[in-house]
Scaffold this active site. Structure first.
Site, PDB file in Angstrom:
ATOM      1  N   ARG A 144      -0.598  -4.723  -7.033  1.00  0.00           N
ATOM      2  CA  ARG A 144      -0.594  -4.166  -5.677  1.00  0.00           C
ATOM      3  C   ARG A 144      -1.932  -4.394  -4.976  1.00  0.00           C
ATOM      4  NH1 ARG A 144       1.239   1.971  -5.008  1.00  0.00           N
ATOM      5  NH2 ARG A 144      -0.849   2.361  -5.781  1.00  0.00           N
ATOM      6  N   LYS A 200      -2.467  -1.061   0.897  1.00  0.00           N
ATOM      7  CA  LYS A 200      -3.276   0.122   0.592  1.00  0.00           C
ATOM      8  C   LYS A 200      -4.681  -0.152   1.126  1.00  0.00           C
ATOM      9  CE  LYS A 200      -3.566   3.308  -3.289  1.00  0.00           C
ATOM     10  NZ  LYS A 200      -3.313   4.550  -2.603  1.00  0.00           N
TER      11      LYS A 200
HETATM   12  N1  PXG Z   1       1.831   7.048  -0.515  1.00  0.00           N
HETATM   13  C1  PXG Z   1       0.574   6.891  -0.071  1.00  0.00           C
HETATM   14  C2  PXG Z   1       0.327   6.792   1.379  1.00  0.00           C
HETATM   15  C3  PXG Z   1      -0.476   6.822  -0.985  1.00  0.00           C
HETATM   16  O1  PXG Z   1      -1.717   6.642  -0.550  1.00  0.00           O
HETATM   17  C4  PXG Z   1       1.123   7.112  -2.776  1.00  0.00           C
HETATM   18  C5  PXG Z   1       2.111   7.149  -1.823  1.00  0.00           C
HETATM   19  C6  PXG Z   1       1.497   7.196  -4.225  1.00  0.00           C
HETATM   20  O2  PXG Z   1       1.353   5.941  -4.859  1.00  0.00           O
HETATM   21  P1  PXG Z   1       1.061   5.816  -6.409  1.00  0.00           P
HETATM   22  O3  PXG Z   1       1.051   4.351  -6.647  1.00  0.00           O
HETATM   23  O4  PXG Z   1      -0.274   6.460  -6.674  1.00  0.00           O
HETATM   24  O5  PXG Z   1       2.155   6.496  -7.120  1.00  0.00           O
HETATM   25  C7  PXG Z   1      -0.213   6.954  -2.368  1.00  0.00           C
HETATM   26  C8  PXG Z   1      -1.304   6.949  -3.379  1.00  0.00           C
HETATM   27  C9  PXG Z   1      -5.116   9.934  -5.236  1.00  0.00           C
HETATM   28  C10 PXG Z   1      -4.957   9.113  -4.055  1.00  0.00           C
HETATM   29  O6  PXG Z   1      -6.211  10.481  -5.430  1.00  0.00           O
HETATM   30  C11 PXG Z   1      -3.839   8.339  -3.989  1.00  0.00           C
HETATM   31  C12 PXG Z   1      -3.664   7.570  -2.904  1.00  0.00           C
HETATM   32  C13 PXG Z   1      -4.594   7.582  -1.888  1.00  0.00           C
HETATM   33  C14 PXG Z   1      -5.696   8.367  -1.964  1.00  0.00           C
HETATM   34  C15 PXG Z   1      -5.908   9.141  -3.064  1.00  0.00           C
HETATM   35  O7  PXG Z   1      -4.118  10.035  -5.972  1.00  0.00           O
HETATM   36  N2  PXG Z   1      -2.593   6.764  -2.798  1.00  0.00           N
END
Ligand code: PXG
Length: 287
Positions: A55, A151
């Site tokens: 990703r 991201k």
């Molecule tokens: N949606 C958004 C907008 C995100 O930023 C997720 C879903 C979940 O994705 P994953 O791959 O983690 O299952 C995210 C995750 C943290 C953190 O501390 C995570 C994100 C951004 C900032 C902090 O878990 N992204």
């Protein structure tokens, strides 16, 4: 962790946190021009390592950022960061790749070399066992503006949504897309359960397709529970039997109230609880 200062990887070297600095001319800082990943390791296993790395490189490709390190070496650097910080049990890893140092203009051609940063630290998790949320007035980025699949370092609208949640004294904000359909939380994906069927917005609903989301879909399917990727309205959410968020930090987190309305009986539901338990069992093995 020990008293020792956290060691941060920046562009080829590991520096103590207090010395790990980025130029104010870096376009990641000036414009949010860059990408990131949040990854976790459990008991020494990096969870879904390849998926996160893939990703990261796909996000970078999409914004025309050529990461000056191959995927194998990126993985090695992450493992080194974990080891150098004595985080052999559990760790949270933040990888940031920015456009690099340029001038005060937007033009990315002025940026000679992307900056690579790897931080391995302790995980910060929600302090509650279930969450309350509001639907935010701040909309998720439209695909036509900035694709939520990237991201990127531009999380300002997610932050604005989170501030709405803070003002409402709840833990999380649910973001809607331009059509008013449910997208996701400010940093996690959302699921609802109705009549024994699990529903989650499809990738076309302007979401980041989370690694945890995909894992939970697999776990539920293995368990014989039907999962549908389908558009969800606020009406569907308010009237769901159960709801939960998924994310690297949140894992599987029950959502028990939205906009002052209880979801189901206002307690974590049975299917949600089962998935939480299943997730806990596999998180140390699914690398
Ligand atoms: N949606 C958004 C907008 C995100 O930023 C997720 C879903 C979940 O994705 P994953 O791959 O983690 O299952 C995210 C995750 C943290 C953190 O501390 C995570 C994100 C951004 C900032 C902090 O878990 N992204």
């Amino acid at each position: 962790m020990t008293e020792r200062e956290c060691l941060v990887y920046i562009n080829g070297e590991f520096l103590p946190k207090s010395q790990a600095k980025i130029s104010v001319f870096d376009h990641g800082f000036l414009y949010g021009d860059g990408v990131f990943e949040g990854i976790r390791s459990y008991n020494g296993h990096v969870f879904k390592f390849d998926e996160h790395i893939k990703r990261l490189y796909e996000s970078a490709k999409s914004i025309g950022l050529d990461i000056p390190m191959n995927q194998e070496n990126m993985k090695k650097t992450i493992l080194e960061a974990i080891e150098k910080n004595d985080l052999r049990k559990n760790a949270y890893i933040r990888v940031v790749v920015t456009r690099g140092i340029g001038d005060l203009g937007l033009d990315p051609r002025k940026c000679q070399k992307p900056s690579i940063i790897v931080i391995a630290d302790q995980i910060l998790i929600y302090q509650t066992e279930s969450l309350k949320a509001i639907t935010a007035s701040t909309r998720r980025n439209a695909v036509t503006a900035l694709n939520p699949m990237i991201k990127s370092l531009n999380y300002l609208n997610n932050i604005l949504a989170k501030m709405e949640a803070n003002r409402a004294n709840v833990e999380e904000a649910i973001m809607l897309n331009q059509q008013g359909l449910i997208c996701e939380g400010s940093s996690d994906n959302i699921f609802i359960i109705k009549n024994g069927v699990i529903l989650t917005p499809p990738p076309t609903a302007d979401i980041l397709v989370g690694v945890t989301r995909n894992t939970v879909i697999d776990l539920a399917t293995e368990d014989g529970i039907k999962v549908k990727e389908e558009d969800i309205t606020t009406h569907d959410l308010y009237n769901a039997d159960e709801a939960f968020f998924t994310g690297t930090a949140a894992e599987v987190m029950p959502l028990v109230e939205v906009d002052g309305k209880k979801i189901g009986n206002g307690k974590p539901g049975t299917i949600t609880t089962r998935l939480m338990e299943k997730f806990k069992k596999i998180r140390e093995t699914k690398t």
